[in-house]
Design a protein around this motif. Structure first.
Motif, mmCIF file in Angstrom:
data_model
loop_
_atom_site.group_PDB
_atom_site.id
_atom_site.type_symbol
_atom_site.label_atom_id
_atom_site.label_comp_id
_atom_site.label_asym_id
_atom_site.label_seq_id
_atom_site.Cartn_x
_atom_site.Cartn_y
_atom_site.Cartn_z
ATOM 1 N N HIS A 84 -3.521 5.941 -2.898
ATOM 2 C CA HIS A 84 -4.593 6.833 -2.463
ATOM 3 C C HIS A 84 -4.999 7.818 -3.552
ATOM 4 O O HIS A 84 -4.156 8.282 -4.323
ATOM 5 N N LEU A 85 -6.277 8.155 -3.560
ATOM 6 C CA LEU A 85 -6.753 9.274 -4.359
ATOM 7 C C LEU A 85 -6.459 10.544 -3.557
ATOM 8 O O LEU A 85 -7.284 11.009 -2.761
ATOM 9 N N ALA A 86 -5.263 11.072 -3.724
ATOM 10 C CA ALA A 86 -4.812 12.211 -2.925
ATOM 11 C C ALA A 86 -3.535 12.757 -3.542
ATOM 12 O O ALA A 86 -2.992 12.191 -4.494
ATOM 13 N N TRP A 87 -3.042 13.871 -2.983
ATOM 14 C CA TRP A 87 -1.734 14.380 -3.370
ATOM 15 C C TRP A 87 -0.991 14.791 -2.111
ATOM 16 O O TRP A 87 -1.596 15.110 -1.086
ATOM 17 N N SER A 88 0.333 14.719 -2.175
ATOM 18 C CA SER A 88 1.158 15.050 -1.009
ATOM 19 C C SER A 88 2.467 15.718 -1.404
ATOM 20 O O SER A 88 3.317 15.961 -0.555
ATOM 21 N N THR A 89 2.629 16.019 -2.692
ATOM 22 C CA THR A 89 3.852 16.691 -3.150
ATOM 23 C C THR A 89 3.502 17.844 -4.076
ATOM 24 O O THR A 89 2.476 17.822 -4.767
ATOM 25 N N HIS A 90 4.362 18.844 -4.080
ATOM 26 C CA HIS A 90 4.240 19.949 -5.034
ATOM 27 C C HIS A 90 5.640 20.444 -5.341
ATOM 28 O O HIS A 90 6.354 20.910 -4.449
ATOM 29 N N ASP A 91 6.031 20.295 -6.609
ATOM 30 C CA ASP A 91 7.411 20.586 -7.004
ATOM 31 C C ASP A 91 8.353 19.766 -6.114
ATOM 32 O O ASP A 91 8.232 18.550 -6.067
ATOM 33 N N HIS A 107 0.851 -1.185 0.000
ATOM 34 C CA HIS A 107 0.000 0.000 0.000
ATOM 35 C C HIS A 107 0.887 1.236 0.000
ATOM 36 O O HIS A 107 1.678 1.438 0.913
ATOM 37 N N GLY A 108 0.792 2.034 -1.063
ATOM 38 C CA GLY A 108 1.600 3.235 -1.150
ATOM 39 C C GLY A 108 0.926 4.423 -0.494
ATOM 40 O O GLY A 108 -0.305 4.545 -0.501
ATOM 41 N N VAL A 109 1.730 5.311 0.080
ATOM 42 C CA VAL A 109 1.192 6.518 0.702
ATOM 43 C C VAL A 109 1.847 7.790 0.165
ATOM 44 O O VAL A 109 1.459 8.890 0.546
ATOM 45 N N GLY A 110 2.826 7.665 -0.740
ATOM 46 C CA GLY A 110 3.568 8.837 -1.176
ATOM 47 C C GLY A 110 3.656 9.049 -2.666
ATOM 48 O O GLY A 110 4.429 9.897 -3.123
ATOM 49 N N LEU A 111 2.875 8.332 -3.448
ATOM 50 C CA LEU A 111 2.971 8.468 -4.896
ATOM 51 C C LEU A 111 2.374 9.779 -5.396
ATOM 52 O O LEU A 111 2.759 10.283 -6.444
ATOM 53 N N SER A 112 1.422 10.327 -4.634
ATOM 54 C CA SER A 112 0.826 11.636 -4.956
ATOM 55 C C SER A 112 0.152 11.613 -6.326
ATOM 56 O O SER A 112 0.431 12.434 -7.210
ATOM 57 N N ASP A 149 0.911 14.507 4.660
ATOM 58 C CA ASP A 149 -0.529 14.273 4.753
ATOM 59 C C ASP A 149 -1.030 13.852 3.380
ATOM 60 O O ASP A 149 -0.344 14.044 2.366
ATOM 61 N N LEU A 150 -2.232 13.289 3.364
ATOM 62 C CA LEU A 150 -2.887 12.904 2.112
ATOM 63 C C LEU A 150 -3.964 13.950 1.846
ATOM 64 O O LEU A 150 -5.007 13.958 2.489
ATOM 65 N N LEU A 151 -3.705 14.845 0.897
ATOM 66 C CA LEU A 151 -4.551 16.005 0.677
ATOM 67 C C LEU A 151 -5.574 15.731 -0.427
ATOM 68 O O LEU A 151 -5.296 15.021 -1.388
ATOM 69 N N PRO A 152 -6.778 16.302 -0.307
ATOM 70 C CA PRO A 152 -7.848 16.008 -1.265
ATOM 71 C C PRO A 152 -7.658 16.726 -2.596
ATOM 72 O O PRO A 152 -6.869 17.667 -2.714
ATOM 73 N N VAL A 153 -8.409 16.284 -3.589
ATOM 74 C CA VAL A 153 -8.381 16.901 -4.913
ATOM 75 C C VAL A 153 -9.783 17.393 -5.260
ATOM 76 O O VAL A 153 -10.781 16.858 -4.773
#
Length: 312
Positions: free
Chosen positions: A120-127, A85-90, A133-137
């Motif tokens: 996860h259906l989420a994002w956790s990285t920007h640039d 289970h991945g948590v950081g693919l963003s 955290d697992l942020l919503p879209v």
């Protein structure tokens, strides 16, 4: 319900609808309760007469080249099916997937050949920034295209289908033009990915946004679900004095979540079910007890199915 644009159904989804036994690696994960694996539990799990159905690990914990974590997981892989289970693919990131992270994920998947891979259906990285955290879209057409492109990229790189998990959310976007269930349904149809239904996330989001959890499930593409997650949550109050639930993974599964789980299993029959407990991790006996509660619900529906077959 918002009508999504006409698109052809991905062949993998047609297979999923036609055959609940699924295909490839996903078919090998037992329809029993599993537990999130913590290395401190290894000796207890191996010595226990109770054999857990499967173990699930976070991919990011095994992205190093070697060492103690790999030695332990290699040993556990000899006795138990493994799910990663991945948590950081963003996957929801507006700036694209990190190719180095995706390459590391492929290395872990190739090394352990898990029965299932999920994200996860989420994002956790920007640039170059990483958020813990697992942020919503937002649920709109542009985000749908981006998420589907990212899932296609992941599945092509890994050479297998993945499962996508529904989020727990604490706010909504004014930019959203479709419901969460419509958005997830469109992703499954366009990419052929399977779905991981986190029932605690359903309860948390429904409470936080003031809608009915069963109404959400009634509109969820349940036939694409290949794994279920159960976890505990913390209860708080927001600034308006309304209930606020936090997806904390630090306590037993709530009774209302168990009720929703039994409701879903009653509709779909037994499915691989994971007990998640990532914070304030207790002794193995506590996780085992939660898994046994899930197994009892699964077993009841196996018995009911057998009874119906014998009566027909």
């Amino acid at each position: 319900m918002l009508e999504e644009p006409a698109v052809s159904i991905h062949p993998a989804v047609e297979i999923a609808f036609a055959d609940r036994s699924r295909q490839g690696a996903a078919a090998r994960l037992p329809r029993r309760a599993g537990a999130g694996f913590k290395p401190q539990h290894a000796d207890q799990i191996l010595a226990d007469d109770f054999r857990i159905g499967f173990l699930e690990v976070h991919a990011e914990n095994y992205m190093g080249a070697g060492g103690h974590p790999h030695r332990i997981l290699t040993r556990m892989r000899e006795d138990f099916p493994i799910s990663i289970h991945g948590v950081g693919l963003s996957i929801g990131s507006p700036t694209g997937l990190d190719p180095e992270h995706l390459a590391r994920l492929k290395t872990v998947v190739d090394r352990y050949q898990p029965e299932q891979v999920s994200e996860h259906l989420a994002w956790s990285t920007h640039d170059s920034h990483f958020f813990n955290d697992l942020l919503p879209v937002p649920y709109d057409a542009a985000t749908l295209i981006r998420v589907c492109d990212h899932i296609d990229q992941v599945q092509e790189t890994l050479g297998r289908r993945i499962l996508l998990e529904n989020p727990s959310t604490y706010l909504g976007f004014e930019a959203s033009t479709m419901s969460e269930t419509d958005f997830i349904r469109a992703i499954a149809r366009r990419t052929g990915c399977g779905l991981l239904l986190d029932i605690n996330n359903v309860h948390v989001s429904a409470t936080n946004h003031g809608y009915g959890a069963r109404d959400y499930l009634a509109d969820f593409p349940l036939l694409c679900v290949e794994e279920i997650h159960l976890a505990g949550h913390a209860a708080d109050i927001d600034d308006a004095g309304l209930p606020l639930l936090i997806d904390s993974h630090d306590r037993p599964v709530d009774d209302l979540v168990w009720d929703l789980y039994a409701h879903v299993i009653g509709k779909l029959g037994p499915l691989p079910t994971l007990i998640e407990w990532d914070n304030e991790v207790p002794d193995w006996s506590v996780l085992k007890r939660e898994a046994q509660l899930a197994d009892a619900i699964l077993d009841r529906h196996v018995a009911a199915d057998l009874g119906l077959r014998h009566a027909s």
